[in-house]
Design a protein around this motif. Structure first.
Motif, PDB file in Angstrom:
ATOM      1  N   LEU A  44       0.816  -1.218   0.000  1.00  0.00           N
ATOM      2  CA  LEU A  44       0.000   0.000   0.000  1.00  0.00           C
ATOM      3  C   LEU A  44       0.848   1.265   0.000  1.00  0.00           C
ATOM      4  O   LEU A  44       0.386   2.313  -0.468  1.00  0.00           O
ATOM      5  CB  LEU A  44      -0.954  -0.015   1.203  1.00  0.00           C
ATOM      6  CG  LEU A  44      -2.059  -1.074   1.087  1.00  0.00           C
ATOM      7  CD1 LEU A  44      -2.744  -1.299   2.428  1.00  0.00           C
ATOM      8  CD2 LEU A  44      -3.073  -0.667   0.021  1.00  0.00           C
ATOM      9  N   ASP A  45       2.071   1.172   0.485  1.00  0.00           N
ATOM     10  CA  ASP A  45       2.989   2.310   0.363  1.00  0.00           C
ATOM     11  C   ASP A  45       3.272   2.592  -1.115  1.00  0.00           C
ATOM     12  O   ASP A  45       3.411   3.750  -1.524  1.00  0.00           O
ATOM     13  CB  ASP A  45       4.303   2.029   1.092  1.00  0.00           C
ATOM     14  CG  ASP A  45       4.163   2.124   2.609  1.00  0.00           C
ATOM     15  OD1 ASP A  45       3.190   2.750   3.078  1.00  0.00           O
ATOM     16  OD2 ASP A  45       5.023   1.574   3.315  1.00  0.00           O
ATOM     17  N   LEU A  46       3.348   1.514  -1.902  1.00  0.00           N
ATOM     18  CA  LEU A  46       3.616   1.658  -3.332  1.00  0.00           C
ATOM     19  C   LEU A  46       2.364   2.036  -4.108  1.00  0.00           C
ATOM     20  O   LEU A  46       2.425   2.795  -5.073  1.00  0.00           O
ATOM     21  CB  LEU A  46       4.195   0.346  -3.893  1.00  0.00           C
ATOM     22  CG  LEU A  46       5.550  -0.077  -3.332  1.00  0.00           C
ATOM     23  CD1 LEU A  46       5.906  -1.476  -3.815  1.00  0.00           C
ATOM     24  CD2 LEU A  46       6.637   0.907  -3.746  1.00  0.00           C
ATOM     25  N   ASN A  47       1.232   1.480  -3.692  1.00  0.00           N
ATOM     26  CA  ASN A  47      -0.048   1.770  -4.352  1.00  0.00           C
ATOM     27  C   ASN A  47      -1.131   1.916  -3.292  1.00  0.00           C
ATOM     28  O   ASN A  47      -1.735   0.929  -2.883  1.00  0.00           O
ATOM     29  CB  ASN A  47      -0.409   0.669  -5.342  1.00  0.00           C
ATOM     30  CG  ASN A  47      -1.715   0.957  -6.080  1.00  0.00           C
ATOM     31  OD1 ASN A  47      -2.367   1.973  -5.831  1.00  0.00           O
ATOM     32  ND2 ASN A  47      -2.101   0.074  -6.989  1.00  0.00           N
ATOM     33  N   PRO A  48      -1.395   3.131  -2.817  1.00  0.00           N
ATOM     34  CA  PRO A  48      -2.349   3.356  -1.718  1.00  0.00           C
ATOM     35  C   PRO A  48      -3.778   2.947  -2.047  1.00  0.00           C
ATOM     36  O   PRO A  48      -4.605   2.856  -1.138  1.00  0.00           O
ATOM     37  CB  PRO A  48      -2.264   4.877  -1.487  1.00  0.00           C
ATOM     38  CG  PRO A  48      -0.952   5.287  -2.056  1.00  0.00           C
ATOM     39  CD  PRO A  48      -0.729   4.386  -3.226  1.00  0.00           C
ATOM     40  N   GLU A  49      -4.083   2.678  -3.317  1.00  0.00           N
ATOM     41  CA  GLU A  49      -5.449   2.305  -3.691  1.00  0.00           C
ATOM     42  C   GLU A  49      -5.560   0.845  -4.119  1.00  0.00           C
ATOM     43  O   GLU A  49      -6.478   0.466  -4.839  1.00  0.00           O
ATOM     44  CB  GLU A  49      -5.943   3.232  -4.815  1.00  0.00           C
ATOM     45  CG  GLU A  49      -6.053   4.687  -4.367  1.00  0.00           C
ATOM     46  CD  GLU A  49      -6.803   5.544  -5.348  1.00  0.00           C
ATOM     47  OE1 GLU A  49      -7.070   5.071  -6.468  1.00  0.00           O
ATOM     48  OE2 GLU A  49      -7.131   6.694  -4.999  1.00  0.00           O
ATOM     49  N   PHE A  50      -4.641   0.017  -3.656  1.00  0.00           N
ATOM     50  CA  PHE A  50      -4.672  -1.412  -3.980  1.00  0.00           C
ATOM     51  C   PHE A  50      -5.689  -2.080  -3.051  1.00  0.00           C
ATOM     52  O   PHE A  50      -5.376  -2.480  -1.931  1.00  0.00           O
ATOM     53  CB  PHE A  50      -3.282  -2.020  -3.784  1.00  0.00           C
ATOM     54  CG  PHE A  50      -3.088  -3.349  -4.467  1.00  0.00           C
ATOM     55  CD1 PHE A  50      -4.111  -4.276  -4.569  1.00  0.00           C
ATOM     56  CD2 PHE A  50      -1.857  -3.686  -5.017  1.00  0.00           C
ATOM     57  CE1 PHE A  50      -3.930  -5.494  -5.174  1.00  0.00           C
ATOM     58  CE2 PHE A  50      -1.653  -4.901  -5.633  1.00  0.00           C
ATOM     59  CZ  PHE A  50      -2.695  -5.813  -5.709  1.00  0.00           C
ATOM     60  N   ALA A  51      -6.911  -2.208  -3.543  1.00  0.00           N
ATOM     61  CA  ALA A  51      -8.022  -2.702  -2.711  1.00  0.00           C
ATOM     62  C   ALA A  51      -7.783  -4.113  -2.201  1.00  0.00           C
ATOM     63  O   ALA A  51      -8.137  -4.443  -1.062  1.00  0.00           O
ATOM     64  CB  ALA A  51      -9.330  -2.629  -3.501  1.00  0.00           C
ATOM     65  N   ASN A  52      -7.188  -4.971  -3.011  1.00  0.00           N
ATOM     66  CA  ASN A  52      -6.954  -6.355  -2.592  1.00  0.00           C
ATOM     67  C   ASN A  52      -6.002  -6.429  -1.400  1.00  0.00           C
ATOM     68  O   ASN A  52      -6.166  -7.282  -0.512  1.00  0.00           O
ATOM     69  CB  ASN A  52      -6.394  -7.171  -3.753  1.00  0.00           C
ATOM     70  CG  ASN A  52      -7.435  -7.463  -4.805  1.00  0.00           C
ATOM     71  OD1 ASN A  52      -7.799  -6.581  -5.581  1.00  0.00           O
ATOM     72  ND2 ASN A  52      -7.939  -8.680  -4.850  1.00  0.00           N
TER      73      ASN A  52
END
Length: 334
Positions: free
Chosen positions: A283-291
């Motif tokens: 999530l640090d890399l992609n804050p919108e990674f829902a999975n």
């Protein structure tokens, strides 16, 4: 009477000057630009109608990733010398690099390049890529096919031609093209990777052999390492899969899916704290990674922390309202 004549002469002179080509002026002392740009600008200012100088400055801007500036100079070089194919090609290449929404201008410059120089194979390849990106498959296939007997362009042309057929769901033809590519050049790494993806899609037992070959060919390819890790994970060889994901992250610390899959594997072995840690890195890399949010929620749920789980499930659903695992998890903790 004399004043009227002078006025007419002045108007004519101004009119003529306004119709002359004049490129963008950049002062050689303007520190908003790099030293290289200023040096070329000094030459341009001394000779404002030298198309090659504008082209060279456009190239400098291009390599500095100042694409808007580059396009302005390339277009002005073209206005001075419209029959130079290189200027049209570089302008189109820059428009593609900046992901320009003006796709017609890109196509226009590439088409013009080939009108001026029909054997400009780099332009043919770029125009084929342009058509493929727009799912204009017949046009792309025709252009890529024309490059198959050009040694410098054959390897990528085979691969892109295969992708064009695969996108049209013709996997038999796509694989046939890849097999032909590997006959022509067994060391075509991108063709090997396409072979891996085709075999993996149909769960062919040979996929592991080909995936290992890809890694041997390029041990620093995050794509090859990740794909091998994914295949091993699907075969439930989790320890091996984790070691490849860790190698991926060494090569590319920003590889989101390698981080996420490490979180998934840790959760399978009930190592919930480790899984949460990998989720947070994801999530640090992609804050919108829902999975990753949903997986983090699941780990909290398994640890009995319903409040934290509820928060993660809700966050996941705020991004993807149709995420089943988050929906099911939310029901469990409410």
């Amino acid at each position: 009477m004399k004043k009227i004549v002078l006025s007419i002469v002045l108007i004519v002179v101004l009119s003529c000057n306004s119709n002359r080509n004049s490129g963008r002026f950049i002062s050689e002392t303007d520190t908003a630009y790099s030293e290289d740009v200023r040096a070329i600008s000094a030459k341009i200012n001394a000779n404002t109608e030298d198309a090659e100088l504008y082209y060279k400055r456009g190239n400098t801007f291009y390599y500095e990733k100042r694409f808007n500036d580059a396009v302005l100079d390339f277009e002005f070089a073209i206005s001075l010398n419209p029959k130079q194919p290189l200027y049209h090609f570089r302008c189109a290449e820059t428009l593609i690099s900046m992901d320009s929404t003006n796709s017609e201008k890109t196509k226009l410059h590439l088409t013009k390049t080939l009108e001026l120089k029909s054997d400009y194979h780099a332009a043919t390849s770029l125009l084929a890529k342009y058509h493929l990106a727009r799912q204009q498959y017949p046009e792309a296939i025709k252009l890529y096919t024309s490059l198959l007997d050009k040694p410098e362009f054959a390897d990528p042309a085979f691969v892109m031609l295969s992708i064009a057929h695969k996108e049209q769901k013709d996997t038999i033809k796509a694989e046939g093209i890849i097999d032909r590519a590997l006959t022509v050049n067994p060391e075509n790494f991108d063709a090997v990777m396409q072979k891996v993806l085709i075999l993996n899609h149909r769960k062919d037992p040979l996929v592991l052999t080909w995936a290992n070959k890809a890694v041997r060919m390029n041990e620093f390819s995050d794509e090859a390492l990740y794909t091998l890790g994914l295949i091993l994970q699907n075969q439930q060889k989790f320890a091996d899969a984790m070691s490849y994901y860790e190698r991926v992250i060494k090569v590319n610390p920003n590889h989101v899916f390698a981080h996420y899959n490490l979180a998934v594997i840790q959760s399978l072995f009930e190592n919930y704290d480790e899984s949460i840690d990998w989720c947070e890195k994801t999530l640090d890399l992609n804050p919108e990674f829902a999975n990753a949010m949903a997986l983090k929620g699941y780990c909290f749920e398994m640890q009995g922390n319903k409040k934290a789980a509820l928060q993660e499930y809700k966050a996941a659903l705020s991004i993807n309202p149709n995420l089943t695992v988050a929906k099911d998890g939310l029901k469990n903790v409410q």
